[in-house]
Design a protein around this motif. Structure first.
Motif, PDB file in Angstrom:
ATOM      1  N   THR A 265     -34.287  35.529  62.037  1.00 24.30           N
ATOM      2  CA  THR A 265     -35.273  34.441  62.058  1.00 24.30           C
ATOM      3  C   THR A 265     -35.769  34.134  60.642  1.00 24.30           C
ATOM      4  O   THR A 265     -36.135  35.047  59.901  1.00 24.30           O
ATOM      5  N   LEU A 266     -35.760  32.860  60.298  1.00 25.80           N
ATOM      6  CA  LEU A 266     -36.226  32.432  58.972  1.00 25.80           C
ATOM      7  C   LEU A 266     -37.710  32.056  59.033  1.00 25.80           C
ATOM      8  O   LEU A 266     -38.219  31.677  60.097  1.00 25.80           O
ATOM      9  N   GLU A 267     -38.356  32.122  57.888  1.00 20.31           N
ATOM     10  CA  GLU A 267     -39.780  31.790  57.812  1.00 20.31           C
ATOM     11  C   GLU A 267     -40.038  30.363  58.312  1.00 20.31           C
ATOM     12  O   GLU A 267     -41.031  30.096  59.003  1.00 20.31           O
ATOM     13  N   ASP A 268     -39.133  29.435  57.971  1.00 22.69           N
ATOM     14  CA  ASP A 268     -39.318  28.046  58.411  1.00 22.69           C
ATOM     15  C   ASP A 268     -39.223  27.924  59.925  1.00 22.69           C
ATOM     16  O   ASP A 268     -39.937  27.125  60.540  1.00 22.69           O
ATOM     17  N   ASP A 269     -38.311  28.722  60.539  1.00 22.25           N
ATOM     18  CA  ASP A 269     -38.194  28.714  62.006  1.00 22.25           C
ATOM     19  C   ASP A 269     -39.502  29.189  62.626  1.00 22.25           C
ATOM     20  O   ASP A 269     -39.987  28.644  63.627  1.00 22.25           O
ATOM     21  N   PHE A 270     -40.045  30.263  62.027  1.00 18.28           N
ATOM     22  CA  PHE A 270     -41.308  30.826  62.528  1.00 18.28           C
ATOM     23  C   PHE A 270     -42.399  29.759  62.499  1.00 18.28           C
ATOM     24  O   PHE A 270     -43.080  29.504  63.502  1.00 18.28           O
ATOM     25  N   ASP A 271     -42.533  29.115  61.337  1.00 16.77           N
ATOM     26  CA  ASP A 271     -43.618  28.140  61.174  1.00 16.77           C
ATOM     27  C   ASP A 271     -43.442  26.941  62.098  1.00 16.77           C
ATOM     28  O   ASP A 271     -44.413  26.469  62.695  1.00 16.77           O
ATOM     29  N   SER A 272     -42.196  26.446  62.219  1.00 18.54           N
ATOM     30  CA  SER A 272     -42.032  25.232  63.032  1.00 18.54           C
ATOM     31  C   SER A 272     -42.206  25.538  64.512  1.00 18.54           C
ATOM     32  O   SER A 272     -42.739  24.712  65.260  1.00 18.54           O
ATOM     33  N   LEU A 273     -41.811  26.742  64.942  1.00 21.59           N
ATOM     34  CA  LEU A 273     -42.016  27.093  66.359  1.00 21.59           C
ATOM     35  C   LEU A 273     -43.508  27.258  66.664  1.00 21.59           C
ATOM     36  O   LEU A 273     -44.020  26.714  67.649  1.00 21.59           O
ATOM     37  N   TYR A 274     -44.207  27.975  65.798  1.00 24.42           N
ATOM     38  CA  TYR A 274     -45.648  28.154  66.027  1.00 24.42           C
ATOM     39  C   TYR A 274     -46.415  26.824  65.918  1.00 24.42           C
ATOM     40  O   TYR A 274     -47.433  26.631  66.574  1.00 24.42           O
ATOM     41  N   ALA A 275     -45.898  25.912  65.091  1.00 22.60           N
ATOM     42  CA  ALA A 275     -46.574  24.611  64.948  1.00 22.60           C
ATOM     43  C   ALA A 275     -46.605  23.873  66.286  1.00 22.60           C
ATOM     44  O   ALA A 275     -47.634  23.340  66.699  1.00 22.60           O
ATOM     45  N   VAL A 276     -45.457  23.844  66.976  1.00 20.52           N
ATOM     46  CA  VAL A 276     -45.386  23.095  68.241  1.00 20.52           C
ATOM     47  C   VAL A 276     -45.971  23.912  69.398  1.00 20.52           C
ATOM     48  O   VAL A 276     -46.711  23.381  70.235  1.00 20.52           O
ATOM     49  N   ASN A 277     -45.662  25.213  69.442  1.00 25.00           N
ATOM     50  CA  ASN A 277     -46.016  26.017  70.617  1.00 25.00           C
ATOM     51  C   ASN A 277     -47.460  26.503  70.623  1.00 25.00           C
ATOM     52  O   ASN A 277     -48.014  26.778  71.691  1.00 25.00           O
ATOM     53  N   VAL A 278     -48.061  26.648  69.432  1.00 23.61           N
ATOM     54  CA  VAL A 278     -49.428  27.201  69.370  1.00 23.61           C
ATOM     55  C   VAL A 278     -50.402  26.249  68.666  1.00 23.61           C
ATOM     56  O   VAL A 278     -51.458  25.926  69.210  1.00 23.61           O
ATOM     57  N   ARG A 279     -50.029  25.791  67.451  1.00 27.07           N
ATOM     58  CA  ARG A 279     -50.988  24.966  66.701  1.00 27.07           C
ATOM     59  C   ARG A 279     -51.293  23.650  67.420  1.00 27.07           C
ATOM     60  O   ARG A 279     -52.463  23.234  67.498  1.00 27.07           O
ATOM     61  N   ALA A 280     -50.246  23.000  67.961  1.00 27.08           N
ATOM     62  CA  ALA A 280     -50.473  21.702  68.616  1.00 27.08           C
ATOM     63  C   ALA A 280     -51.374  21.837  69.848  1.00 27.08           C
ATOM     64  O   ALA A 280     -52.366  21.098  69.960  1.00 27.08           O
ATOM     65  N   PRO A 281     -51.086  22.769  70.782  1.00 21.84           N
ATOM     66  CA  PRO A 281     -52.024  22.926  71.906  1.00 21.84           C
ATOM     67  C   PRO A 281     -53.441  23.236  71.435  1.00 21.84           C
ATOM     68  O   PRO A 281     -54.415  22.724  71.987  1.00 21.84           O
ATOM     69  N   PHE A 282     -53.536  24.077  70.391  1.00 21.97           N
ATOM     70  CA  PHE A 282     -54.867  24.463  69.890  1.00 21.97           C
ATOM     71  C   PHE A 282     -55.678  23.231  69.478  1.00 21.97           C
ATOM     72  O   PHE A 282     -56.829  23.050  69.892  1.00 21.97           O
ATOM     73  N   PHE A 283     -55.041  22.346  68.686  1.00 25.29           N
ATOM     74  CA  PHE A 283     -55.819  21.224  68.170  1.00 25.29           C
ATOM     75  C   PHE A 283     -55.946  20.074  69.180  1.00 25.29           C
ATOM     76  O   PHE A 283     -56.895  19.286  69.089  1.00 25.29           O
ATOM     77  N   LEU A 284     -55.036  20.007  70.149  1.00 21.63           N
ATOM     78  CA  LEU A 284     -55.254  19.037  71.243  1.00 21.63           C
ATOM     79  C   LEU A 284     -56.494  19.446  72.034  1.00 21.63           C
ATOM     80  O   LEU A 284     -57.340  18.613  72.387  1.00 21.63           O
ATOM     81  N   VAL A 285     -56.589  20.747  72.310  1.00 25.07           N
ATOM     82  CA  VAL A 285     -57.763  21.235  73.041  1.00 25.07           C
ATOM     83  C   VAL A 285     -59.021  21.064  72.185  1.00 25.07           C
ATOM     84  O   VAL A 285     -60.065  20.612  72.670  1.00 25.07           O
ATOM     85  N   ALA A 286     -58.910  21.385  70.900  1.00 25.84           N
ATOM     86  CA  ALA A 286     -60.075  21.247  70.021  1.00 25.84           C
ATOM     87  C   ALA A 286     -60.599  19.814  70.014  1.00 25.84           C
ATOM     88  O   ALA A 286     -61.809  19.574  69.929  1.00 25.84           O
ATOM     89  N   GLU A 287     -59.680  18.860  70.115  1.00 24.78           N
ATOM     90  CA  GLU A 287     -60.075  17.453  70.059  1.00 24.78           C
ATOM     91  C   GLU A 287     -60.539  16.932  71.420  1.00 24.78           C
ATOM     92  O   GLU A 287     -61.465  16.126  71.494  1.00 24.78           O
ATOM     93  N   LEU A 288     -59.889  17.396  72.518  1.00 21.47           N
ATOM     94  CA  LEU A 288     -60.144  16.777  73.825  1.00 21.47           C
ATOM     95  C   LEU A 288     -61.143  17.542  74.700  1.00 21.47           C
ATOM     96  O   LEU A 288     -61.887  16.930  75.474  1.00 21.47           O
ATOM     97  N   ALA A 289     -61.165  18.867  74.593  1.00 22.96           N
ATOM     98  CA  ALA A 289     -62.010  19.639  75.519  1.00 22.96           C
ATOM     99  C   ALA A 289     -63.511  19.394  75.333  1.00 22.96           C
ATOM    100  O   ALA A 289     -64.242  19.347  76.330  1.00 22.96           O
ATOM    101  N   PRO A 290     -64.016  19.217  74.099  1.00 23.78           N
ATOM    102  CA  PRO A 290     -65.452  18.964  73.980  1.00 23.78           C
ATOM    103  C   PRO A 290     -65.909  17.710  74.742  1.00 23.78           C
ATOM    104  O   PRO A 290     -66.992  17.717  75.339  1.00 23.78           O
TER     105      PRO A 290
END
Ligand code: NAP
Length: 251
Positions: free
Chosen positions: A106-131
């Motif tokens: 696994t390359l560092e770029d693979d790690f970052d791009s997977l976490y971007a879609v699988n974790v960061r995106a849900p996190f900030f969608l919730v941060a924006e919509l849940a309040p």
């Protein structure tokens, strides 16, 4: 309005252009929700939006790349505008999963791009919509996990860990937003026949064979569980993970 009637609500489904997300979009629209179908592929988005409209439902395409950090909050705000000023249901379904996931390869770029879609995106969608859901006193968020977050499997370290992060976020968000009427839950699918898993060929059947059900799921079988958690029938379900994996996690 019955407990399964979603009319009047707006549902943002990420990754609705394929597989499980598409089945969720169709199912929620069938219950009366105005569905915002997230994704990047305009052709596949048009197919799902057209199918929903042809069946008498309401849907629009919400185009955007969830891997782009700067785009996620903007996408959530666009969803609110498109949804008539409110998003009542958020299904965090979009994810990427590598064909081969051995840690040493696994390359560092693979790690970052997977976490971007699988974790960061849900996190900030919730941060924006849940309040805003909390301010209105109601809302439902359903995160799509994976059975690979529930136990260790060789080759699934990176992907499984991203889903395990989303599992913890499910519980943390239930604690954070639940007291304001926002229910946050998750579905944990087993092997499912989708556009994304076509490339695994018979490997998908072999993986599914380890579970009591002994076969891969159809996307609609996962969508049924997501729809349940999104609706009023799950009014007392908070912070739960519903395993829809043919029993794999139980054995
Ligand atoms: N299928 C399985 O066996 C299985 C098992 C366990 C868990 N899951 C989980 O179930 C969910 C759906 O899986 P699936 O097999 O149905 O997926 P899929 O067929 O591969 O579809 C993935 C969806 O995510 C969207 N997507 C991917 N990257 C994106 C990005 N950067 N920005 C915006 N959208 C993006 C794709 O949209 P575009 O291509 O239009 O961008 C597509 O609609 C995922 O969370 C997956 O981890 C699946």
């Amino acid at each position: 309005m019955t407990s399964t009637d979603l009319s009047g609500s707006t549902a943002l489904v990420t990754g609705a252009t394929s597989g499980i997300g598409r089945a969720v979009a169709v199912s929620l629209a069938g219950r009366g929700a105005h569905v915002l179908a997230g994704g990047r592929n305009a052709g596949r988005a048009d197919a799902v939006v057209s199918a929903i409209r042809a069946a008498g439902g309401k849907a629009d395409f919400l185009a955007g790349d969830l891997g782009d950090a700067g785009a996620v909050r903007a996408l959530a705000r666009e969803a609110v505008d498109l949804g008539g000023g409110h998003v009542d249901i958020l299904v965090n379904n979009a994810a990427v999963y590598p064909a081969r996931g051995q840690s040493a390869e696994t390359l560092e770029d693979d790690f970052d791009s997977l976490y971007a879609v699988n974790v960061r995106a849900p996190f900030f969608l919730v941060a924006e919509l849940a309040p805003a859901m909390a301010a209105r006193g109601h809302g439902a968020i359903v995160n799509v996990l994976s059975m690979s977050a529930r136990f260790g499997m060789s080759g699934f370290a990176l992907y499984g860990s991203s889903k395990a992060a989303l599992e913890l976020l499910t519980k943390a968000w239930a604690a954070e937003f639940g007291p304001s009427g926002v229910r946050v839950n998750a579905v944990s699918p087993g092997p499912t026949r989708t556009g994304g898993t076509e490339r695994f060929g018979p490997g998908l059947d072999r993986m599914a064979a380890a579970a009591p059900a002994g076969r891969p799921a159809a996307p609609e079988e996962i969508a049924a569980a997501v729809t349940y958690l999104a609706g009023g029938g799950a009014s007392f379900v908070q912070g739960a993970v519903l395993d829809v994996d043919g029993g794999r996690n139980a054995t």
